[in-house]
Design a protein around this motif. Structure first.
Motif, PDB file in Angstrom:
ATOM      1  N   MET A 326     -15.377  23.227  -2.926  1.00  0.00           N
ATOM      2  CA  MET A 326     -14.991  21.937  -2.346  1.00  0.00           C
ATOM      3  C   MET A 326     -15.902  20.821  -2.824  1.00  0.00           C
ATOM      4  SD  MET A 326     -12.846  20.356  -0.409  1.00  0.00           S
ATOM      5  CE  MET A 326     -12.056  21.692   0.535  1.00  0.00           C
ATOM      6  N   SER A 327     -17.165  21.110  -2.970  1.00  0.00           N
ATOM      7  CA  SER A 327     -18.114  20.076  -3.399  1.00  0.00           C
ATOM      8  C   SER A 327     -17.960  19.744  -4.867  1.00  0.00           C
ATOM      9  CB  SER A 327     -19.548  20.549  -3.102  1.00  0.00           C
ATOM     10  OG  SER A 327     -19.840  21.737  -3.840  1.00  0.00           O
ATOM     11  N   LYS A 328     -17.386  20.673  -5.617  1.00  0.00           N
ATOM     12  CA  LYS A 328     -17.217  20.423  -7.040  1.00  0.00           C
ATOM     13  C   LYS A 328     -15.948  19.604  -7.337  1.00  0.00           C
ATOM     14  CE  LYS A 328     -19.656  24.545  -8.727  1.00  0.00           C
ATOM     15  NZ  LYS A 328     -19.531  25.808  -9.484  1.00  0.00           N
ATOM     16  N   VAL A 329     -15.073  19.440  -6.361  1.00  0.00           N
ATOM     17  CA  VAL A 329     -13.842  18.671  -6.600  1.00  0.00           C
ATOM     18  C   VAL A 329     -14.215  17.222  -6.856  1.00  0.00           C
ATOM     19  CG1 VAL A 329     -11.683  17.844  -5.599  1.00  0.00           C
ATOM     20  CG2 VAL A 329     -12.432  20.205  -5.213  1.00  0.00           C
ATOM     21  N   SER A 330     -13.718  16.635  -7.989  1.00  0.00           N
ATOM     22  CA  SER A 330     -14.026  15.249  -8.376  1.00  0.00           C
ATOM     23  C   SER A 330     -13.050  14.291  -7.680  1.00  0.00           C
ATOM     24  CB  SER A 330     -13.901  15.096  -9.893  1.00  0.00           C
ATOM     25  OG  SER A 330     -14.084  13.758 -10.267  1.00  0.00           O
ATOM     26  N   MET A 331     -13.608  13.328  -7.000  1.00  0.00           N
ATOM     27  CA  MET A 331     -12.828  12.284  -6.334  1.00  0.00           C
ATOM     28  C   MET A 331     -13.146  10.914  -6.941  1.00  0.00           C
ATOM     29  SD  MET A 331     -10.993  14.027  -4.337  1.00  0.00           S
ATOM     30  CE  MET A 331     -10.287  12.692  -3.436  1.00  0.00           C
ATOM     31  N   SER A 332     -13.173  10.863  -8.242  1.00  0.00           N
ATOM     32  CA  SER A 332     -13.531   9.616  -8.937  1.00  0.00           C
ATOM     33  C   SER A 332     -12.329   8.707  -9.188  1.00  0.00           C
ATOM     34  CB  SER A 332     -14.193   9.952 -10.276  1.00  0.00           C
ATOM     35  OG  SER A 332     -13.316  10.712 -11.088  1.00  0.00           O
ATOM     36  N   SER A 333     -11.100   9.200  -8.930  1.00  0.00           N
ATOM     37  CA  SER A 333      -9.906   8.376  -9.175  1.00  0.00           C
ATOM     38  C   SER A 333      -9.808   7.311  -8.092  1.00  0.00           C
ATOM     39  CB  SER A 333      -8.653   9.260  -9.156  1.00  0.00           C
ATOM     40  OG  SER A 333      -8.713  10.225 -10.189  1.00  0.00           O
ATOM     41  N   ARG A 334      -9.874   6.045  -8.529  1.00  0.00           N
ATOM     42  CA  ARG A 334      -9.745   4.913  -7.614  1.00  0.00           C
ATOM     43  C   ARG A 334      -9.271   3.673  -8.397  1.00  0.00           C
ATOM     44  NH1 ARG A 334     -15.598   4.168  -5.289  1.00  0.00           N
ATOM     45  NH2 ARG A 334     -15.307   6.438  -5.100  1.00  0.00           N
ATOM     46  N   PRO A 335      -8.657   2.687  -7.731  1.00  0.00           N
ATOM     47  CA  PRO A 335      -8.199   1.476  -8.442  1.00  0.00           C
ATOM     48  C   PRO A 335      -9.359   0.745  -9.107  1.00  0.00           C
ATOM     49  CG  PRO A 335      -7.264   1.578  -6.229  1.00  0.00           C
ATOM     50  CD  PRO A 335      -8.331   2.647  -6.293  1.00  0.00           C
ATOM     51  N   GLU A 336      -9.050   0.208 -10.251  1.00  0.00           N
ATOM     52  CA  GLU A 336     -10.045  -0.567 -10.958  1.00  0.00           C
ATOM     53  C   GLU A 336     -10.347  -1.862 -10.200  1.00  0.00           C
ATOM     54  OE1 GLU A 336      -8.537  -1.301 -14.817  1.00  0.00           O
ATOM     55  OE2 GLU A 336      -8.528   0.820 -15.413  1.00  0.00           O
ATOM     56  N   PRO A 337     -11.495  -2.443 -10.421  1.00  0.00           N
ATOM     57  CA  PRO A 337     -11.809  -3.724  -9.759  1.00  0.00           C
ATOM     58  C   PRO A 337     -10.785  -4.814 -10.174  1.00  0.00           C
ATOM     59  CG  PRO A 337     -13.797  -2.709 -10.640  1.00  0.00           C
ATOM     60  CD  PRO A 337     -12.662  -1.887 -11.158  1.00  0.00           C
ATOM     61  N   GLY A 338     -10.285  -5.552  -9.205  1.00  0.00           N
ATOM     62  CA  GLY A 338      -9.291  -6.593  -9.480  1.00  0.00           C
ATOM     63  C   GLY A 338      -7.877  -6.085  -9.597  1.00  0.00           C
ATOM     64  N   TYR A 339      -7.709  -4.763  -9.308  1.00  0.00           N
ATOM     65  CA  TYR A 339      -6.378  -4.175  -9.402  1.00  0.00           C
ATOM     66  C   TYR A 339      -5.408  -4.846  -8.433  1.00  0.00           C
ATOM     67  CZ  TYR A 339      -2.743  -0.568  -9.470  1.00  0.00           C
ATOM     68  OH  TYR A 339      -1.545   0.094  -9.569  1.00  0.00           O
ATOM     69  N   GLU A 340      -5.947  -5.295  -7.301  1.00  0.00           N
ATOM     70  CA  GLU A 340      -5.100  -5.900  -6.273  1.00  0.00           C
ATOM     71  C   GLU A 340      -4.735  -7.363  -6.578  1.00  0.00           C
ATOM     72  OE1 GLU A 340      -9.313  -6.815  -5.325  1.00  0.00           O
ATOM     73  OE2 GLU A 340      -8.189  -5.077  -6.071  1.00  0.00           O
ATOM     74  N   ASN A 341      -5.327  -7.918  -7.608  1.00  0.00           N
ATOM     75  CA  ASN A 341      -5.092  -9.330  -7.931  1.00  0.00           C
ATOM     76  C   ASN A 341      -3.659  -9.533  -8.475  1.00  0.00           C
ATOM     77  OD1 ASN A 341      -5.330 -11.995  -8.483  1.00  0.00           O
ATOM     78  ND2 ASN A 341      -7.065 -11.809  -9.894  1.00  0.00           N
ATOM     79  N   MET A 342      -2.978 -10.600  -7.977  1.00  0.00           N
ATOM     80  CA  MET A 342      -1.599 -10.947  -8.430  1.00  0.00           C
ATOM     81  C   MET A 342      -1.535 -12.374  -8.973  1.00  0.00           C
ATOM     82  SD  MET A 342       0.281  -8.221  -7.657  1.00  0.00           S
ATOM     83  CE  MET A 342       1.977  -8.708  -7.394  1.00  0.00           C
ATOM     84  N   ASP A 343      -2.699 -12.913  -9.331  1.00  0.00           N
ATOM     85  CA  ASP A 343      -2.727 -14.312  -9.770  1.00  0.00           C
ATOM     86  C   ASP A 343      -2.011 -14.548 -11.091  1.00  0.00           C
ATOM     87  OD1 ASP A 343      -4.157 -14.870  -7.541  1.00  0.00           O
ATOM     88  OD2 ASP A 343      -6.120 -14.871  -8.526  1.00  0.00           O
ATOM     89  N   HIS A 344      -1.791 -13.489 -11.837  1.00  0.00           N
ATOM     90  CA  HIS A 344      -1.120 -13.701 -13.127  1.00  0.00           C
ATOM     91  C   HIS A 344       0.358 -14.070 -12.954  1.00  0.00           C
ATOM     92  CE1 HIS A 344      -0.599  -9.507 -11.934  1.00  0.00           C
ATOM     93  NE2 HIS A 344       0.509  -9.469 -12.691  1.00  0.00           N
ATOM     94  N   PHE A 345       0.852 -14.060 -11.717  1.00  0.00           N
ATOM     95  CA  PHE A 345       2.230 -14.472 -11.470  1.00  0.00           C
ATOM     96  C   PHE A 345       2.350 -15.959 -11.099  1.00  0.00           C
ATOM     97  CE2 PHE A 345       2.804  -9.876 -10.729  1.00  0.00           C
ATOM     98  CZ  PHE A 345       3.875  -9.659 -11.554  1.00  0.00           C
ATOM     99  N   SER A 346       1.277 -16.697 -11.158  1.00  0.00           N
ATOM    100  CA  SER A 346       1.346 -18.133 -10.849  1.00  0.00           C
ATOM    101  C   SER A 346       2.052 -18.877 -11.994  1.00  0.00           C
ATOM    102  CB  SER A 346      -0.059 -18.697 -10.640  1.00  0.00           C
ATOM    103  OG  SER A 346      -0.827 -18.552 -11.832  1.00  0.00           O
ATOM    104  N   ILE A 347       2.780 -19.939 -11.640  1.00  0.00           N
ATOM    105  CA  ILE A 347       3.520 -20.719 -12.632  1.00  0.00           C
ATOM    106  C   ILE A 347       3.114 -22.191 -12.517  1.00  0.00           C
ATOM    107  CG2 ILE A 347       5.495 -19.156 -12.656  1.00  0.00           C
ATOM    108  CD1 ILE A 347       6.935 -21.129 -10.853  1.00  0.00           C
ATOM    109  N   ASN A 348       3.326 -22.916 -13.594  1.00  0.00           N
ATOM    110  CA  ASN A 348       3.041 -24.353 -13.637  1.00  0.00           C
ATOM    111  C   ASN A 348       4.365 -25.095 -13.778  1.00  0.00           C
ATOM    112  OD1 ASN A 348       2.027 -26.887 -13.918  1.00  0.00           O
ATOM    113  ND2 ASN A 348       1.125 -26.566 -15.949  1.00  0.00           N
ATOM    114  N   VAL A 349       4.752 -25.828 -12.736  1.00  0.00           N
ATOM    115  CA  VAL A 349       6.027 -26.554 -12.737  1.00  0.00           C
ATOM    116  C   VAL A 349       5.804 -28.063 -12.788  1.00  0.00           C
ATOM    117  CG1 VAL A 349       7.256 -24.727 -11.514  1.00  0.00           C
ATOM    118  CG2 VAL A 349       6.098 -26.526 -10.211  1.00  0.00           C
ATOM    119  N   ASP A 350       4.570 -28.463 -13.102  1.00  0.00           N
ATOM    120  CA  ASP A 350       4.307 -29.904 -13.124  1.00  0.00           C
ATOM    121  C   ASP A 350       5.153 -30.619 -14.163  1.00  0.00           C
ATOM    122  OD1 ASP A 350       2.503 -29.544 -11.122  1.00  0.00           O
ATOM    123  OD2 ASP A 350       0.737 -29.480 -12.438  1.00  0.00           O
ATOM    124  N   TYR A 351       5.263 -30.039 -15.336  1.00  0.00           N
ATOM    125  CA  TYR A 351       6.031 -30.711 -16.390  1.00  0.00           C
ATOM    126  C   TYR A 351       7.523 -30.718 -16.051  1.00  0.00           C
ATOM    127  CZ  TYR A 351       7.577 -26.163 -18.166  1.00  0.00           C
ATOM    128  OH  TYR A 351       8.142 -24.928 -18.300  1.00  0.00           O
TER     129      TYR A 351
END
Length: 399
Positions: A326-351
Motif C-alpha cells: 500500500m505504501s508503494k502505490v504512487s499517487m502522483s497523478s494530479r492536475p497541473e497548476p492552472g488546469y482550472e483556468n478558463m481565461d483562454h475563452f475570453s473574447i474582445n468585442v470592442d471592435y
C-alpha cells in the motif's frame, strides 16, 4: 367636384333675367315701369305718371283733367328718341296702354317672387354660399341670409340732403349713389353720373365673375390639398415599410449574434465538462486508495491488540506485506497548476461594438457592382419575403 361648372347655369339664368329687367326700365324714373304703361307713337314706353310729368313740364299752362275748361291737346318729346308726341285734348290719358308690357311686368314680378322663395326654401342661396367656400370651409358670401339676384327692394333709399328724392343715380367720380337733385344743383353737379341700375348690374356682374374666379381658385387649392394629403399617406407608408426593413436587418444581426454566442458557449461547456470529468476521475481514484488504506489501518490495529502471540504471528507477515504494498502505490497523478483556468475563452468585442455604433443609412443607393455581393441580395430578398408574410395577416384582418 368642379364647383365652377355648377355655377354657370345659375349665372346664365341670372343674366337672362337681368337682360329682361333692363327692357322694363322707364327712361324717366329709371325704375321698372309702374302701371299703367303707355306706348308712344314712336313705340317707346313710359309710365303714365312719368309721361304726365314730362307733359306737364313741357306744357305748364295745360290744365289737368277735371277742370271746367277743356283746352286743346299739347305736345312733348320722347325722352328716348326725341320724337315729338302730339296729344289730343285728353293729354297723356289719351295715349294707348301697352297691355303686353304690363303683362310681362306681372310675369316678371311673379318669377322674381318665385325665385326669391325658391332660393330661401330649396337652399339655392346656401348652394351659392357653399360654392364660395374654400377648402377649409371659410364663407365668401353670407349663406342663407343673402338676397336673390332679382329681388327688388321693398323700400327705396332716400337722399339725405333731399328727403323727398329717391336715390336713383350713381356718381362715377365719388363712387356713391345719389339723387337727381344732387346732380342738378347739389354736391355732384360737376360729376359724371350713370343710372343706378346700370352700375348695379355691372358691379353685380363683376362680383359674379369674382365669385367664379374664387370658386375656380378654391378648386385648384382643394386639388393641391388632396395631392399633398396623398403625399403624406405615401410618406407614412414608406416610413412604416423602412422601419420594418430596419427592424428585420437588426433582427438578423441579433440572430447572428445569438447563433455565435451559442457556438462559443458550447465550446466553453465542452472543455468545462472534459476538465471536470478528468478531475472527478482523479478524485475517485484517490478516494478508493484512501478507503483501502483506512481499512488496512483498522486491520493492523486489531492485529496489534491480539493477546496470543501464536495467533498474531500467523497473520502478521501477510499484514506487513499489504502495508508495504500500500505504501508503494504512487499517487502522483494530479492536475497541473492552472488546469482550472478558463481565461483562454475570453473574447474582445470592442471592435465589433465600435463597428455596430457606426451603422448608418446609405446616403446613395448602391449600384449593381457595389454592396456585399450575393449575400446582400439574398438578405434583401429574405427581408421582402418576411415583410410580405407580416403584411398578409394585417391585410386579412383589415378585410
Amino acid at each position: 367636384m368642379n364647383f365652377a361648372v355648377g355655377l354657370k347655369p345659375l349665372l346664365a339664368e341670372a343674366r337672362s333675367m337681368e337682360s329682361l329687367e333692363k327692357q322694363l326700365i322707364c327712361p324717366i324714373c329709371l325704375e321698372m315701369f309702374t302701371k299703367p304703361v303707355v306706348i308712344l307713337p314712336c313705340q317707346h314706353n313710359l309710365c303714365r305718371k312719368c309721361a304726365n310729368d314730362v307733359f306737364q313740364a313741357s306744357n305748364p299752362l295745360w290744365q289737368s283733367r277735371g277742370s271746367s275748361a277743356v283746352p286743346s291737346g299739347g305736345r312733348f318729346r320722347c325722352p328716348s328718341c326725341r320724337h315729338e308726341v302730339v296729344l289730343d285734348r285728353h293729354g297723356v290719358y289719351g295715349l294707348q296702354r301697352n297691355l303686353l308690357v304690363e303683362n310681362i311686368i306681372d310675369i316678371y314680378k311673379q318669377e322674381s317672387a318665385r325665385r326669391a322663395q325658391g332660393w330661401g326654401q330649396d337652399g339655392a342661396v346656401r348652394g351659392w354660399g357653399q360654392w364660395g367656400r374654400g377648402a377649409r370651409g371659410g364663407p365668401v358670401g353670407s349663406g342663407p341670409s343673402r338676397r336673390p339676384l332679382h329681388a327688388k327692394a321693398e323700400q327705396h333709399l332716400m337722399c339725405e340732403e333731399h328727403e323727398d328724392e329717391r336715390i336713383n343715380i350713381y356718381c362715377l367720380r365719388c363712387e356713391a349713389p345719389t339723387c337727381s337733385l344732387c346732380k342738378v344743383f347739389g354736391a355732384h353737379k360737376d360729376c359724371e353720373v350713370a343710372p343706378l341700375p346700370a352700375v348695379y348690374q355691372r358691379q353685380k356682374s363683376e362680383l359674379s365673375d369674382g365669385i367664379a374666379m374664387l370658386v375656380a381658385g378654391n378648386d385648384r387649392i382643394q386639388a393641391i390639398i388632396t395631392q399633398m394629403e396623398e403625399i403624406c399617406r405615401t410618406i407614412e407608408e414608406n416610413g412604416r415599410r423602412q422601419k420594418q426593413h430596419l427592424g428585420l436587418r437588426f433582427d438578423s444581426l441579433y440572430s447572428i449574434l445569438e447563433e455565435r454566442k451559442k457556438e462559443l458557449l458550447q465550446s466553453i461547456a465542452r472543455e468545462q465538462e472534459e476538465k471536470v470529468q478528468c478531475v472527478r476521475g482523479l478524485i475517485r481514484q484517490y478516494g478508493d486508495h484512501l478507503e483501502a488504506s483506512s481499512k488496512l489501518v483498522e486491520t493492523a490495529i486489531q492485529a496489534m491488540e491480539e493477546p496470543q502471540m501464536a495467533v498474531y504471528l500467523q497473520h502478521s507477515k501477510e499484514l506487513l506485506k499489504k502495508i508495504t504494498d500500500m505504501s508503494k502505490v504512487s499517487m502522483s497523478s494530479r492536475p497541473e497548476p492552472g488546469y482550472e483556468n478558463m481565461d483562454h475563452f475570453s473574447i474582445n468585442v470592442d471592435y465589433v461594438a465600435e463597428m455596430l455604433r457606426t451603422i448608418e443609412f446609405q446616403t446613395e443607393p448602391l449600384g449593381e457592382d457595389e454592396g456585399d455581393g450575393p449575400m446582400e441580395g439574398s438578405e434583401a430578398a429574405a427581408d421582402e419575403d418576411r415583410l410580405d408574410s407580416l403584411e398578409a395577416p394585417e391585410a386579412a384582418e383589415g378585410q
